[in-house]
Design an enzyme around this catalytic site. Sequence first.
Site, PDB file in Angstrom:
ATOM      1  N   TYR A  89       0.850  -1.189   0.000  1.00 40.67           N
ATOM      2  CA  TYR A  89       0.000   0.000   0.000  1.00 40.67           C
ATOM      3  C   TYR A  89       0.884   1.236   0.000  1.00 40.67           C
ATOM      4  O   TYR A  89       2.073   1.182   0.327  1.00 40.67           O
ATOM      5  CB  TYR A  89      -0.957   0.015   1.202  1.00 40.67           C
ATOM      6  CG  TYR A  89      -0.295   0.264   2.535  1.00 40.67           C
ATOM      7  CD1 TYR A  89      -0.164   1.564   3.038  1.00 40.67           C
ATOM      8  CD2 TYR A  89       0.196  -0.782   3.297  1.00 40.67           C
ATOM      9  CE1 TYR A  89       0.439   1.802   4.259  1.00 40.67           C
ATOM     10  CE2 TYR A  89       0.786  -0.550   4.518  1.00 40.67           C
ATOM     11  CZ  TYR A  89       0.916   0.740   5.003  1.00 40.67           C
ATOM     12  OH  TYR A  89       1.514   0.964   6.210  1.00 40.67           O
ATOM     13  N   CYS A  90       0.283   2.349  -0.389  1.00 39.17           N
ATOM     14  CA  CYS A  90       0.958   3.641  -0.370  1.00 39.17           C
ATOM     15  C   CYS A  90      -0.045   4.668   0.135  1.00 39.17           C
ATOM     16  O   CYS A  90      -0.916   4.335   0.935  1.00 39.17           O
ATOM     17  CB  CYS A  90       1.502   3.992  -1.755  1.00 39.17           C
ATOM     18  SG  CYS A  90       0.230   4.165  -3.027  1.00 39.17           S
ATOM     19  N   GLY A  91       0.062   5.898  -0.335  1.00 41.30           N
ATOM     20  CA  GLY A  91      -0.846   6.942   0.107  1.00 41.30           C
ATOM     21  C   GLY A  91      -2.255   6.766  -0.433  1.00 41.30           C
ATOM     22  O   GLY A  91      -3.231   6.746   0.313  1.00 41.30           O
ATOM     23  N   ILE A 118      -3.445   3.963   2.218  1.00 47.45           N
ATOM     24  CA  ILE A 118      -3.680   4.242   3.636  1.00 47.45           C
ATOM     25  C   ILE A 118      -4.734   5.337   3.820  1.00 47.45           C
ATOM     26  O   ILE A 118      -5.402   5.397   4.852  1.00 47.45           O
ATOM     27  CB  ILE A 118      -2.362   4.582   4.373  1.00 47.45           C
ATOM     28  CG1 ILE A 118      -2.557   4.435   5.882  1.00 47.45           C
ATOM     29  CG2 ILE A 118      -1.855   5.964   3.967  1.00 47.45           C
ATOM     30  CD1 ILE A 118      -1.276   4.352   6.676  1.00 47.45           C
TER      31      ILE A 118
END
Length: 130
Positions: A89-91, A118
């Site tokens: 996952y990332c932003g 996230i």
Amino acid sequence: MKFLLYAALFSFTFLGCKQQTEGDSVVELITVEEMDSLLDMGKVKLIDVRTPAEYSEGYIEGAINIDFRNENFEELINKVDKSKPVAVYCGRGGRSGKCSAYMKKAGFTKIYDLDGGITEWKFKGKKVVK
């Protein structure tokens, strides 16, 4: 009428799937709820591909940080066991999508990508560690 029902069933079964496959590698875009279930079952290695500064602002419990923008990213990600399922996952989903594509080419067998990153995780009221 039966033809339409069978056509719809075929479409949903074979064409409506969220996963992409190439050889033995699979990337599956998953929801927050699906990610939560995978984490509860202890079935995946969780990787946060944001920058260390973003990671320090809060991350999903159990995540390791491997910055997608790091010049040594490929070397670092290749240290992860390719035979075990991983979740990234990332932003918001952009970097994790690129990371998933790289991991697929690198031979990881099962990759989960958190849809919305996230940001979506927090929006759904899930906890982050600071």
